[in-house]
Scaffold this active site. Structure first.
Site, PDB file in Angstrom:
ATOM      1  N   ASP A 103      10.372 -15.925 -24.075  1.00  0.00           N
ATOM      2  CA  ASP A 103      11.512 -15.040 -23.847  1.00  0.00           C
ATOM      3  C   ASP A 103      11.767 -14.875 -22.357  1.00  0.00           C
ATOM      4  O   ASP A 103      12.889 -14.934 -21.882  1.00  0.00           O
ATOM      5  CB  ASP A 103      11.300 -13.666 -24.505  1.00  0.00           C
ATOM      6  CG  ASP A 103       9.926 -13.061 -24.203  1.00  0.00           C
ATOM      7  OD1 ASP A 103       9.076 -13.741 -23.576  1.00  0.00           O
ATOM      8  OD2 ASP A 103       9.697 -11.910 -24.587  1.00  0.00           O
ATOM      9  N   ASP A 106       7.773 -13.835 -16.017  1.00  0.00           N
ATOM     10  CA  ASP A 106       7.801 -12.796 -14.988  1.00  0.00           C
ATOM     11  C   ASP A 106       6.844 -13.247 -13.874  1.00  0.00           C
ATOM     12  O   ASP A 106       7.214 -14.064 -13.034  1.00  0.00           O
ATOM     13  CB  ASP A 106       7.402 -11.480 -15.667  1.00  0.00           C
ATOM     14  CG  ASP A 106       7.436 -10.258 -14.770  1.00  0.00           C
ATOM     15  OD1 ASP A 106       7.656 -10.389 -13.566  1.00  0.00           O
ATOM     16  OD2 ASP A 106       7.241  -9.134 -15.275  1.00  0.00           O
TER      17      ASP A 106
END
Ligand code: IMP
Ligand code: MG
Length: 179
Positions: A103, A106
């Protein structure tokens, strides 16, 4: 799109579902071209990637297999930097082209750990598809081959992404309201 409150935080509209689907389609087309002869195994990293994976794989038209794994590293709104083992991989992946479906990337801690686990299993090649990438936070050398959108270092929810378990079902992406 309205602002939404999840527990103690308020989020404002950020990426519309039209923009999301346009970029997912583009990404799928690149994969269809690049991996047409590879019979890739898409490895969907749960929970966050379920919605992106469903949309992406509806547009992937090349022969492929799909499987799901689970990893965990995130609590609240900042990465804890620790990743547990990979759960649920039953396929024989030795010698395969594996496409990790994420998804969001980071700091890249999760991705790095996962790539290390897959490398041990002697895959042929690893490709990474992530709907979102935070370039300012990303500290690793692993190539993210297919990126839907790059975003600043802000906390987002929706389209599979959660804040403390909430917000995954929203079809648009929202960002934490700046105070
Ligand atoms: P990383 O290991 O720091 O790259 O973070 C990996 C995981 O943290 C992602 O797979 C997400 O589950 C979660 N994460 C990172 N940024 C966000 C965000 O902005 N919203 C929700 N979850 C996030
Ligand atoms: Mg995730």
């Amino acid at each position: 799109m309205q602002r939404v409150t999840l527990k103690d935080k308020t989020f404002v509209p950020y990426i519309t579902s039209d923009k999301i689907s346009a970029s997912v389609k583009q990404l799928a087309q690149k994969i269809n071209t690049d991996l047409v002869n590879d019979m890739p195994l898409f490895l969907v990293v749960l929970n966050g990637s379920f919605m992106f994976a469903a949309d992406l794989l509806k547009e992937v038209t090349i022969p492929c297999e799909i499987s799901f794994i689970k990893l965990a590293s995130y609590h609240g709104t900042s990465s804890t930097g620790t990743v547990t083992e990979m759960i649920g991989l039953t396929e024989e992946i030795k010698g395969r082209t594996v496409v990790v479906v994420e998804d969001i990337v980071d700091t890249g801690v999760t991705l790095e750990k996962l790539v290390a686990l897959l490398t041990k299993k002697e895959v042929k090649q690893i490709k990474v598809a992530s709907f979102l990438l935070k370039p300012e936070a990303y500290k690793k050398d692993i190539a993210v081959d297919y990126v839907g959108m790059e975003i600043p270092n802000d906390f987002v929810v929706g389209y599979g992404l959660d804040y403390d378990g909430l917000g995954r079902n929203m079809k648009e992406i929202f960002v934490l309201e700046s105070k």
